[in-house]
Design an enzyme around this catalytic site. Structure first.
Site, PDB file in Angstrom:
ATOM      1  CE1 TYR A 144     -11.239  -9.333 -72.276  1.00 61.87           C
ATOM      2  CE2 TYR A 144     -10.494 -11.615 -72.222  1.00 61.87           C
ATOM      3  CZ  TYR A 144     -11.393 -10.656 -72.657  1.00 61.87           C
ATOM      4  OH  TYR A 144     -12.447 -11.025 -73.466  1.00 61.87           O
ATOM      5  CD  GLN A 275      -6.014 -29.787 -73.031  1.00 59.72           C
ATOM      6  OE1 GLN A 275      -6.159 -29.819 -71.810  1.00 59.72           O
ATOM      7  NE2 GLN A 275      -6.219 -30.854 -73.784  1.00 59.72           N
TER       8      GLN A 275
END
Length: 315
Positions: A144, A275
């Site tokens: 991906y 994050q």
């Protein structure tokens, strides 16, 4: 009125985009292979004479006449894009080539739905568009991540070589009604688990962060980017800069659903970003866009959708 092609148009985000384009008075050709999209997502649009639905896989060429193309086709959750990683890469790369070829032939303006995953597990926080990313090219998420990175490469090479009018948006975590109930993403996972009274599964210690953008806000960002002059190509981050830990999200979902679910911690998956927060300075400056839906308001609509879906399936 424009004739607009939306690939992946029966998917979560695509179906909302089709609705908005129809509301603007355009003709919409929606194509989807229904791997993660569903006909039910656009069923309410089928009676609209300006809407056309076609089953098609973007890894094969498409010969139609259109003015604009929104290329959204690709499974976007780890469960789905890791199911057939080779096909995922083909969808991003071959799909981009086929849609760019169509845009070249018809001289259509073309939009690419890229992803914050191009930044990988970022060493820069928040993420700015100039950051090149920290991506594992051989990991389980690479099909991906690298597929989308290659699609961006193709878009800019077609822009430079063939003078195509391109728009590239990097989408950060998006949620809302019509998410796939089994896509493994945190919002859909937590909401479904909470409504069922099951344990809420968190990976790692739940301290990793995400920024959650409501789907209506994201679609407005798409339209704003597509409406800019040809000099604005992107890539432009589209997402909500409000940052939450995964544990905070889980606790909020439990509170809003009134669920008795408990938290259950599991090992962190490979290459899971620690994050994720967009810097949307460019979107504010160039598009006059920023999200306006607060997390609680968006979650309320999402919870109501999944509650109805679960009751419908139990009926």
């Amino acid at each position: 009125m424009k004739r607009i092609l939306v690939t992946g148009g029966a998917g979560f985000i695509g179906s909302h985009l089709c609705e908005r384009l129809l509301a603007q008075g355009h003709e919409v050709l929606c194509i989807d292979n229904y791997f993660t999209g569903a006909r039910r997502n656009v069923a309410r649009l089928l009676d609209n004479s300006n809407f056309e639905l076609m089953r098609h896989d973007v890894t094969f060429p498409l010969f139609v006449e259109v003015d604009e193309i929104y290329n959204l086709a690709c499974p976007a959750s780890p469960i789905h894009y890791q199911y057939d990683p080779v096909q995922t890469t083909k969808t991003s790369v071959h799909g981009a080539i086929n849609m760019l070829g169509l845009a070249k032939r018809t001289r259509a303006k073309i939009f690419q739905a890229s992803t914050s995953e191009v930044y990988g597990d970022p060493a820069v926080h928040p993420q700015v568009e100039e950051y090149w990313g920290n991506v594992n090219p051989i990991g389980i998420r690479s099909c991906y991540d690298e597929g989308k990175r290659c699609a961006e490469t193709l878009f800019f090479d077609y822009h430079r070589q063939h003078k195509l009018r391109i728009k590239v948006a990097r989408i950060f975590n998006t949620y809302g009604p019509r998410m796939h109930p089994n896509d493994g993403r945190v919002v859909s996972n937590f909401v479904v688990q909470a409504l069922k009274g099951e344990a809420i599964t968190l990976y790692g210690d739940g301290a990793q962060t995400r920024s959650f953008c409501f789907v209506d806000d994201l679609v407005e960002g798409f339209l704003s980017l597509m409406a800019t002059g040809d000099e604005v190509t992107g890539p432009i981050n589209l997402g909500n800069p409000g940052e939450f830990t995964i544990r905070q999200l889980a606790e909020k979902v439990i509170d809003m659903t009134g669920s008795a679910s408990k938290l259950e911690f599991r090992p962190l998956p490979s290459d899971d970003p620690r994050q994720r927060q967009p810097d949307i300075s460019k979107a504010r400056e160039l598009l006059n866009w920023e999200p306006t839906t607060h997390l609680e308001a968006g979650l309320a609509k999402t919870i109501a959708y999944f509650d109805g879906l679960l009751k419908e399936n139990l009926a």
